[in-house]
Each structure stands twice: as C-alpha cells, then as structure tokens.
Design an enzyme around this catalytic site. Sequence first.
Site, short mmCIF file in Angstrom:
data_model
loop_
_atom_site.label_atom_id
_atom_site.label_comp_id
_atom_site.label_asym_id
_atom_site.label_seq_id
_atom_site.Cartn_x
_atom_site.Cartn_y
_atom_site.Cartn_z
N ASP A 11 0.87 -1.17 0.00
CA ASP A 11 0.00 0.00 0.00
C ASP A 11 0.91 1.22 0.00
OD1 ASP A 11 -1.65 2.17 0.65
OD2 ASP A 11 -3.01 0.89 1.80
N ASN A 25 -5.69 13.56 -10.94
CA ASN A 25 -6.41 13.99 -12.15
C ASN A 25 -6.05 15.46 -12.42
OD1 ASN A 25 -8.30 15.74 -10.68
ND2 ASN A 25 -9.12 13.82 -9.90
N GLY A 33 -9.37 5.88 -5.74
CA GLY A 33 -8.12 5.13 -5.89
C GLY A 33 -7.00 5.62 -4.98
N VAL A 34 -5.80 5.60 -5.51
CA VAL A 34 -4.61 6.04 -4.75
C VAL A 34 -4.78 7.48 -4.30
CG1 VAL A 34 -2.15 6.56 -4.95
CG2 VAL A 34 -3.04 4.54 -6.04
N ASP A 35 -5.31 8.30 -5.18
CA ASP A 35 -5.50 9.73 -4.90
C ASP A 35 -6.34 9.92 -3.63
OD1 ASP A 35 -5.37 12.42 -5.37
OD2 ASP A 35 -6.72 12.44 -7.09
N SER A 118 -2.38 5.14 -13.95
CA SER A 118 -3.40 4.98 -15.01
C SER A 118 -4.05 3.60 -15.10
CB SER A 118 -2.83 5.34 -16.42
OG SER A 118 -2.72 6.72 -16.57
N THR A 119 -3.63 2.64 -14.24
CA THR A 119 -4.16 1.28 -14.42
C THR A 119 -5.41 0.99 -13.60
OG1 THR A 119 -2.72 0.35 -12.70
CG2 THR A 119 -1.87 0.36 -14.96
N GLY A 120 -5.95 2.01 -12.92
CA GLY A 120 -7.19 1.83 -12.17
C GLY A 120 -8.33 2.50 -12.89
N VAL A 121 -8.79 3.61 -12.35
CA VAL A 121 -9.90 4.37 -12.92
C VAL A 121 -9.64 4.71 -14.39
CG1 VAL A 121 -11.16 6.56 -12.74
CG2 VAL A 121 -10.52 5.33 -10.66
N1 AR6 Z 1 -1.38 1.62 -2.98
C1 AR6 Z 1 -0.86 1.18 -4.15
N2 AR6 Z 1 -1.60 1.04 -5.27
C2 AR6 Z 1 -2.91 1.35 -5.20
C3 AR6 Z 1 -3.54 1.83 -4.02
C4 AR6 Z 1 -2.71 1.97 -2.88
N3 AR6 Z 1 -3.19 2.42 -1.72
N4 AR6 Z 1 -4.85 2.07 -4.30
C5 AR6 Z 1 -5.06 1.73 -5.60
N5 AR6 Z 1 -3.89 1.29 -6.14
P1 AR6 Z 1 -6.04 4.66 -9.64
P2 AR6 Z 1 -5.50 6.00 -12.21
C6 AR6 Z 1 -3.61 0.88 -7.53
O1 AR6 Z 1 -7.45 4.44 -10.03
O2 AR6 Z 1 -5.90 4.80 -12.97
C7 AR6 Z 1 -8.54 8.92 -9.13
O3 AR6 Z 1 -9.90 9.13 -8.94
C8 AR6 Z 1 -4.78 0.42 -8.37
O4 AR6 Z 1 -5.03 -0.94 -8.18
O5 AR6 Z 1 -5.74 5.12 -8.28
O6 AR6 Z 1 -4.25 6.74 -12.61
C9 AR6 Z 1 -7.82 10.19 -9.55
O7 AR6 Z 1 -8.35 11.33 -8.92
C10 AR6 Z 1 -4.25 0.71 -9.77
O8 AR6 Z 1 -3.47 -0.39 -10.25
O9 AR6 Z 1 -5.33 5.76 -10.63
C11 AR6 Z 1 -8.04 10.22 -11.03
O10 AR6 Z 1 -9.29 10.77 -11.34
C12 AR6 Z 1 -3.33 1.91 -9.61
O11 AR6 Z 1 -3.12 2.03 -8.20
C13 AR6 Z 1 -8.01 8.77 -11.42
O12 AR6 Z 1 -8.38 8.04 -10.24
C14 AR6 Z 1 -3.86 3.22 -10.14
O13 AR6 Z 1 -5.26 3.30 -9.94
C15 AR6 Z 1 -6.63 8.30 -11.83
O14 AR6 Z 1 -6.73 6.98 -12.30
#
Ligand code: AR6
Length: 170
Positions: A11, A25, A33-35, A118-121
């Site tokens: 994490d 974003n 997500g992470v943000d 970028s691999t989540g949302v």
């Molecule tokens: N630690 C490590 N990895 C994580 C964690 C964590 N605590 N939480 C999620 N991940 P994302 P994006 C992984 O969606 O795709 C937000 O709303 C997750 O499994 O966080 O760049 C922002 O405000 C995935 O593989 O980021 C933007 O609007 C990766 O982190 C948008 O999401 C990234 O997932 C950005 O989307």
Amino acid sequence: MKERLIIKVGDLIYEKVDAIVNAANNSLLGGGGVDGAIHLAAGPELLAECRTIGGCPTGEARVTGGYRLSARWIIHTVGPVWHGGGEGEAILLASSYRRSLEEAVRVGALTIAFPSISTGVYSYPKPEAALVAVTSVKYFLNSHLELSEVRLVCFSEESATLHCQALSRL
Ligand code: AR6
C-alpha cells in the site's frame, strides 16, 4: 551494486520514502483510488495546498508537502485515460514517470515510490502500463546516479508479476 529499481506488493501510503507519487487527475483536487487514499492519509492541508497549484496537464507533475504521511513530498502526476492506445497514451504515461522523477530530483528526494499510474480508474491495460513503467524508470535511473531507490508499489501480486515480467524483457 544494490538494485535501485524495486518492484513490490504493498500500500503506497505506508511506504517509507522521501517522496510518493500520486496518480491524480487534472484538477489535483482529489478523487478515488490512490489519490483518495493519499488525501485521506495526508489530511486536509494537502487539499489546501493543491488548491493553490491550479491543476496539472496530463503527463506533467507537481510537488506538494507530504503532511501527515511519512513521505516528505507528494509528487502529483496525471496519467492518460486509456482510449484504445491510438491517442498518445504510451507517450503520456512515459512522460508522467519521467516528469515525476525530474521533480523528485529537483526537490532533492533520493527515494521515491510509485503506484501503477493509469491502471485503475483510467483503465490503461496493466501489462502495457507495466512495460512503460519499468522502461521509463530504468532509463531515468541510468542517467541519475544520485537517486538511491525507486519503488514500483503494486496493489496486487498479479500486478507485481506483470512488472517483473516486463523488467525481465528489457
Ligand atoms: N497503494 C498502491 N496502489 C494502489 C492503491 C494503494 N493504496 N490504491 C489503488 N492502487 P487509480 P488512475 C492501484 O485508479 O488509474 C482517481 O480518482 C490500483 O489498483 O488510483 O491513474 C484520480 O483522482 C491501480 O493499479 O489511478 C483520477 O481521477 C493503480 O493504483 C483517477 O483516479 C492506479 O489506480 C486516476 O486513475
């Protein structure tokens, strides 16, 4: 010589590093997500500082304090939304990694932890994103010997395996 590119499962918010990278974003005003996890853990002072920045273009990076996190700095980068691969997504994702590392060097961070941007949302396919991540970081490390460690912190074993496979292909 000690390996400076580390791939691990974990994490991001608990990483003991000088700087952690946020997958933000364009508004820099928080999200899921992470943000969301970073804003929750860092506290409301982070949002207050982000409001003063005025957003961030895709592929760019901006630095704030780490507030209640153990990291001294948070480097906010905006990765591309996946639209099928024909809209410059790979170049923008590589730019997010490179600009984050440049900002880390600029402020004097020696250890940096990244999520899989970028691999989540934003739906970037995980194997392709892993290849961009390891290629970008390895290339940057080759010309920045002052950086002691860059960690790619994966949220699942599956993601870590993809990063290890990508690294082994370089
Ligand atoms: N630690 C490590 N990895 C994580 C964690 C964590 N605590 N939480 C999620 N991940 P994302 P994006 C992984 O969606 O795709 C937000 O709303 C997750 O499994 O966080 O760049 C922002 O405000 C995935 O593989 O980021 C933007 O609007 C990766 O982190 C948008 O999401 C990234 O997932 C950005 O989307």
